[in-house]
Design a protein around this motif. Structure first.
Motif, PDB file in Angstrom:
ATOM      1  N   ASP A 128       0.831  -1.212   0.000  1.00  0.00           N
ATOM      2  CA  ASP A 128       0.000   0.000   0.000  1.00  0.00           C
ATOM      3  C   ASP A 128       0.869   1.268   0.000  1.00  0.00           C
ATOM      4  O   ASP A 128       0.578   2.239  -0.718  1.00  0.00           O
ATOM      5  CB  ASP A 128      -0.929   0.007   1.215  1.00  0.00           C
ATOM      6  CG  ASP A 128      -1.926  -1.147   1.169  1.00  0.00           C
ATOM      7  OD1 ASP A 128      -2.144  -1.716   0.079  1.00  0.00           O
ATOM      8  OD2 ASP A 128      -2.471  -1.495   2.239  1.00  0.00           O
ATOM      9  N   LEU A 129       1.921   1.252   0.803  1.00  0.00           N
ATOM     10  CA  LEU A 129       2.778   2.431   0.913  1.00  0.00           C
ATOM     11  C   LEU A 129       3.499   2.716  -0.413  1.00  0.00           C
ATOM     12  O   LEU A 129       3.531   3.853  -0.889  1.00  0.00           O
ATOM     13  CB  LEU A 129       3.799   2.224   2.033  1.00  0.00           C
ATOM     14  CG  LEU A 129       4.757   3.380   2.292  1.00  0.00           C
ATOM     15  CD1 LEU A 129       4.013   4.571   2.852  1.00  0.00           C
ATOM     16  CD2 LEU A 129       5.862   2.957   3.262  1.00  0.00           C
ATOM     17  N   LEU A 130       4.076   1.677  -1.018  1.00  0.00           N
ATOM     18  CA  LEU A 130       4.806   1.873  -2.268  1.00  0.00           C
ATOM     19  C   LEU A 130       3.863   2.271  -3.402  1.00  0.00           C
ATOM     20  O   LEU A 130       4.233   3.056  -4.275  1.00  0.00           O
ATOM     21  CB  LEU A 130       5.571   0.598  -2.624  1.00  0.00           C
ATOM     22  CG  LEU A 130       6.695   0.217  -1.659  1.00  0.00           C
ATOM     23  CD1 LEU A 130       7.314  -1.115  -2.061  1.00  0.00           C
ATOM     24  CD2 LEU A 130       7.761   1.296  -1.621  1.00  0.00           C
ATOM     25  N   GLY A 131       2.667   1.718  -3.378  1.00  0.00           N
ATOM     26  CA  GLY A 131       1.699   2.114  -4.397  1.00  0.00           C
ATOM     27  C   GLY A 131       1.327   3.578  -4.286  1.00  0.00           C
ATOM     28  O   GLY A 131       1.185   4.278  -5.305  1.00  0.00           O
ATOM     29  N   ALA A 132       1.202   4.073  -3.050  1.00  0.00           N
ATOM     30  CA  ALA A 132       0.866   5.488  -2.859  1.00  0.00           C
ATOM     31  C   ALA A 132       2.009   6.393  -3.311  1.00  0.00           C
ATOM     32  O   ALA A 132       1.793   7.454  -3.910  1.00  0.00           O
ATOM     33  CB  ALA A 132       0.539   5.750  -1.387  1.00  0.00           C
ATOM     34  N   GLU A 154       2.116  10.235   7.445  1.00  0.00           N
ATOM     35  CA  GLU A 154       0.904  10.217   8.263  1.00  0.00           C
ATOM     36  C   GLU A 154      -0.292   9.695   7.480  1.00  0.00           C
ATOM     37  O   GLU A 154      -1.429  10.021   7.797  1.00  0.00           O
ATOM     38  CB  GLU A 154       0.620  11.627   8.781  1.00  0.00           C
ATOM     39  CG  GLU A 154       1.743  12.177   9.656  1.00  0.00           C
ATOM     40  CD  GLU A 154       1.497  13.613  10.061  1.00  0.00           C
ATOM     41  OE1 GLU A 154       0.563  14.223   9.493  1.00  0.00           O
ATOM     42  OE2 GLU A 154       2.236  14.127  10.928  1.00  0.00           O
ATOM     43  N   GLY A 155      -0.021   8.883   6.447  1.00  0.00           N
ATOM     44  CA  GLY A 155      -1.102   8.312   5.656  1.00  0.00           C
ATOM     45  C   GLY A 155      -1.717   7.097   6.337  1.00  0.00           C
ATOM     46  O   GLY A 155      -1.647   6.924   7.560  1.00  0.00           O
ATOM     47  N   GLU A 156      -2.332   6.241   5.500  1.00  0.00           N
ATOM     48  CA  GLU A 156      -2.964   5.042   6.050  1.00  0.00           C
ATOM     49  C   GLU A 156      -1.943   4.129   6.714  1.00  0.00           C
ATOM     50  O   GLU A 156      -2.237   3.469   7.702  1.00  0.00           O
ATOM     51  CB  GLU A 156      -3.707   4.299   4.937  1.00  0.00           C
ATOM     52  CG  GLU A 156      -4.886   5.079   4.348  1.00  0.00           C
ATOM     53  CD  GLU A 156      -5.614   4.259   3.319  1.00  0.00           C
ATOM     54  OE1 GLU A 156      -5.221   3.097   3.089  1.00  0.00           O
ATOM     55  OE2 GLU A 156      -6.589   4.773   2.735  1.00  0.00           O
ATOM     56  N   VAL A 157      -0.750   4.062   6.144  1.00  0.00           N
ATOM     57  CA  VAL A 157       0.343   3.280   6.737  1.00  0.00           C
ATOM     58  C   VAL A 157       1.281   4.263   7.434  1.00  0.00           C
ATOM     59  O   VAL A 157       1.994   5.022   6.790  1.00  0.00           O
ATOM     60  CB  VAL A 157       1.103   2.483   5.656  1.00  0.00           C
ATOM     61  CG1 VAL A 157       2.226   1.677   6.299  1.00  0.00           C
ATOM     62  CG2 VAL A 157       0.155   1.559   4.900  1.00  0.00           C
ATOM     63  N   GLU A 210      16.633  -1.360  -2.347  1.00  0.00           N
ATOM     64  CA  GLU A 210      15.485  -2.145  -2.788  1.00  0.00           C
ATOM     65  C   GLU A 210      14.227  -1.289  -2.878  1.00  0.00           C
ATOM     66  O   GLU A 210      13.377  -1.513  -3.747  1.00  0.00           O
ATOM     67  CB  GLU A 210      15.264  -3.330  -1.847  1.00  0.00           C
ATOM     68  CG  GLU A 210      14.903  -2.965  -0.421  1.00  0.00           C
ATOM     69  CD  GLU A 210      14.615  -4.192   0.425  1.00  0.00           C
ATOM     70  OE1 GLU A 210      14.001  -5.147  -0.091  1.00  0.00           O
ATOM     71  OE2 GLU A 210      15.009  -4.212   1.614  1.00  0.00           O
ATOM     72  N   LEU A 211      14.109  -0.265  -2.007  1.00  0.00           N
ATOM     73  CA  LEU A 211      12.954   0.627  -2.109  1.00  0.00           C
ATOM     74  C   LEU A 211      12.984   1.429  -3.404  1.00  0.00           C
ATOM     75  O   LEU A 211      11.970   1.534  -4.103  1.00  0.00           O
ATOM     76  CB  LEU A 211      12.930   1.572  -0.908  1.00  0.00           C
ATOM     77  CG  LEU A 211      12.404   0.997   0.411  1.00  0.00           C
ATOM     78  CD1 LEU A 211      12.519   2.028   1.512  1.00  0.00           C
ATOM     79  CD2 LEU A 211      10.967   0.540   0.263  1.00  0.00           C
ATOM     80  N   LEU A 212      14.145   1.990  -3.736  1.00  0.00           N
ATOM     81  CA  LEU A 212      14.230   2.783  -4.958  1.00  0.00           C
ATOM     82  C   LEU A 212      14.031   1.914  -6.195  1.00  0.00           C
ATOM     83  O   LEU A 212      13.407   2.352  -7.170  1.00  0.00           O
ATOM     84  CB  LEU A 212      15.584   3.491  -5.020  1.00  0.00           C
ATOM     85  CG  LEU A 212      15.797   4.593  -3.961  1.00  0.00           C
ATOM     86  CD1 LEU A 212      17.171   5.210  -4.104  1.00  0.00           C
ATOM     87  CD2 LEU A 212      14.721   5.662  -4.072  1.00  0.00           C
TER      88      LEU A 212
END
Length: 532
Positions: A128-132, A154-157, A210-212
């Motif tokens: 969810d976080l990466l998609g946002a 401060e989003g959903e995740v 890996e995040l990038l």
């Protein structure tokens, strides 16, 4: 066998690293595995002391401090931890998913091991976080600029910890939550977050690389999907407009018009734009599959490496390790091996046999000299010979014991060291102490002369005896490479390095001990021995 002395270079390092074995991974999978493990572990050097000002300048660093202060049960411990952090008591910090560890120097000689635990995100939460982030280019741009967007944190995740999510631990006897050592570590982590918000993402479970990589893939897929939808909408709009114009130009019902009720076939509108274009997978036979990255970058200009740093006057000392129960290694032994490795490296770099370090003013000359150096067969440069001789396990153990406490007296620490070494090597503490004295006297040659004799050329002994007589010194009885005065219980031993090694014994006992430094002049060696 005591791991402290079982192997000077390998055994203690394996014990210290906690190596237990890993499944064999080869090829690209091994490289990817090493990169993934390295990406999920970051080590930061000790941060400099900060006399005043807040610990966090960013809003997300301040939020971390707020979470710590809302969790603390004792404000006094927080104040002491804040003072420890300002004074630079926190040493090297290691950050891994869900865990931050550092040694913190307190009032005792050995530092404590402080630790902070934080919950890692689940796979669904990461998705969810990466998609946002991929759907919002501004958030990705902010992360690349080392900033943390508030909409993302401060989003959903939630990325930032809330009250009670920071779990401190420490090896000190204080059971406060947190103690002053863990609090000092938390304050220093806020400074790390200020400089790089990817530290927070690593705490939550993913490394920066890996995040990038994942964000790059998701952003490319999102961009391609958006472009495809835009192109499809454009094609449909164009066809709809064309159909309307054609219908406006058609005449009314007549000979050229289709009969009422007759069927007309229209080309279906495809949902995918440019459906008649050839697919990329259907490439022409013989078309090259691509170029390897290393081949494409082979001709690219590479800037020269910076010159090495200047050699310090003295070798450095390793940081003190925490002393805690249940460690798989001896902290004191590991500290000593690290200090010994630094000392040997410093000695090698400062020796004449070491390759000269290029200077900034003479880099061209150094490069020319390096290029003109003779090459070994096969075009490779000849290896640099080490100034340190190859030693057996026993010789290296004696060397380590001799350099651990470079004093002539026996203290409680040296006695314990000799007992441990004797138990590990099957010798007596007296034999160990005698061997250490021989090593201090002459290194490997001094240790060899302790137990072995040899027959030197007669000329050397003749010249030595003549020199002693000419100096009006006592006559010594020769035997092998020894010159002995049994009445005075003194002895000179001639080494293969052409130096004389003084020995002495207790009266009435053949118990010879190395005494004083070796000397290439037998007169000087005997004079020093008689003066004792």
């Amino acid at each position: 066998m005591n791991p402290r002395w079982s192997d000077a270079a390998g055994e203690v390092r394996r014990e210290a690293s906690g190596f237990r074995g890993r499944p064999a991974v080869r090829g690209r999978a091994a490289v990817a595995d090493r990169q993934a493990r390295a990406d999920r572990s970051r080590t930061f050097p000790p941060l400099p002391a900060r006399a005043e000002g807040p610990f966090a300048a960013s809003w997300w660093g301040s939020a971390w401090v707020d979470a710590l202060e809302s969790t603390a049960l004792d404000g006094a411990r927080l104040d002491r931890g804040r003072a420890y952090a300002r004074e630079g008591h926190v040493d090297t910090i290691n950050v891994t998913p869900g865990r931050i560890v550092a040694t913190v120097r307190g009032s005792r000689p050995r530092p404590y091991s402080a630790e902070i635990r934080l919950r890692t995100l689940s796979g669904q939460e990461w998705d969810d976080l990466l998609g946002a982030v991929a759907a919002e280019p501004t958030q990705l741009a902010a992360l690349l600029a080392k900033k943390l967007p508030s909409a993302l944190a401060e989003g959903e995740v939630r990325l930032l910890p809330g009250p009670g999510e920071i779990v401190p631990r420490c090896s000190c006897p204080d059971h406060g939550r947190p103690c002053k050592h863990a609090a000092a570590l938390c304050f220093q982590v806020a400074r790390l977050l200020d400089a790089d918000p990817f530290v927070l993402l690593l705490m939550r479970g993913r490394g920066e690389r890996e995040l990038l990589d994942e964000l790059s893939r998701r952003h490319a897929a999102y961009t391609a999907h958006t472009a495809a939808e835009t192109a499809t909408h454009t094609v449909r709009t164009a066809r709809h407009t064309a159909d309307g114009s054609r219908a406006a130009r058609l005449p009314g019902p007549g000979a050229d018009s289709p009969a009422p009720g007759s069927l007309t076939r229209e080309a279906p509108v495809s949902d995918t734009p440019f459906s008649d274009a050839p697919s990329s997978a259907a490439s022409a036979p013989g078309e090259p599959a691509g170029v390897l990255a290393r081949d494409a970058l082979a001709d690219r200009h590479r800037p020269p490496l910076p010159p090495p740093l200047a050699l310090p006057d003295h070798p450095g000392r390793p940081p003190a390790l925490p002393d805690a129960d249940g460690l798989p290694f001896d902290p004191a032994a590991l500290e000593f091996l690290a200090a010994d490795a630094a000392a040997r490296a410093h000695a090698f770099l400062s020796s004449p046999a070491a390759p000269p370090a290029p200077s900034t003013t003479g880099s061209a000359a150094a490069a020319t000299a390096s290029a003109s150096a003779p090459a070994a067969p096969g075009g490779e440069r000849p290896p640099v010979r080490s100034p340190f001789p190859q030693l057996s396990v026993w010789q290296d153990a004696v060397r380590l014991a001799a350099t651990a406490h470079p004093t002539a007296g026996l203290t409680s620490a040296t006695r314990a060291l000799y007992r441990d070494l004797a138990a590990a090597t099957g010798r007596t503490p007296t034999e160990v102490a005698r061997s250490v004295a021989a090593w201090r006297q002459g290194g490997p040659e001094g240790l060899a002369l302790l137990d072995t004799t040899w027959n030197p050329p007669a000329g050397d002994f003749d010249r030595a005896r003549s020199a002693l007589i000419a100096a009006d010194l006592p006559a010594l009885r020769p035997r092998h490479n020894h010159l002995t005065d049994p009445l005075r219980c003194i002895q000179l031993r001639y080494g293969r390095d052409h130096r004389w090694y003084p020995y002495e014994s207790e009266p009435g006992a053949e118990d010879w001990w190395p005494t004083g430094p070796a000397d290439p002049d037998p007169v000087g060696a005997l004079t020093t021995l008689l003066a004792r």
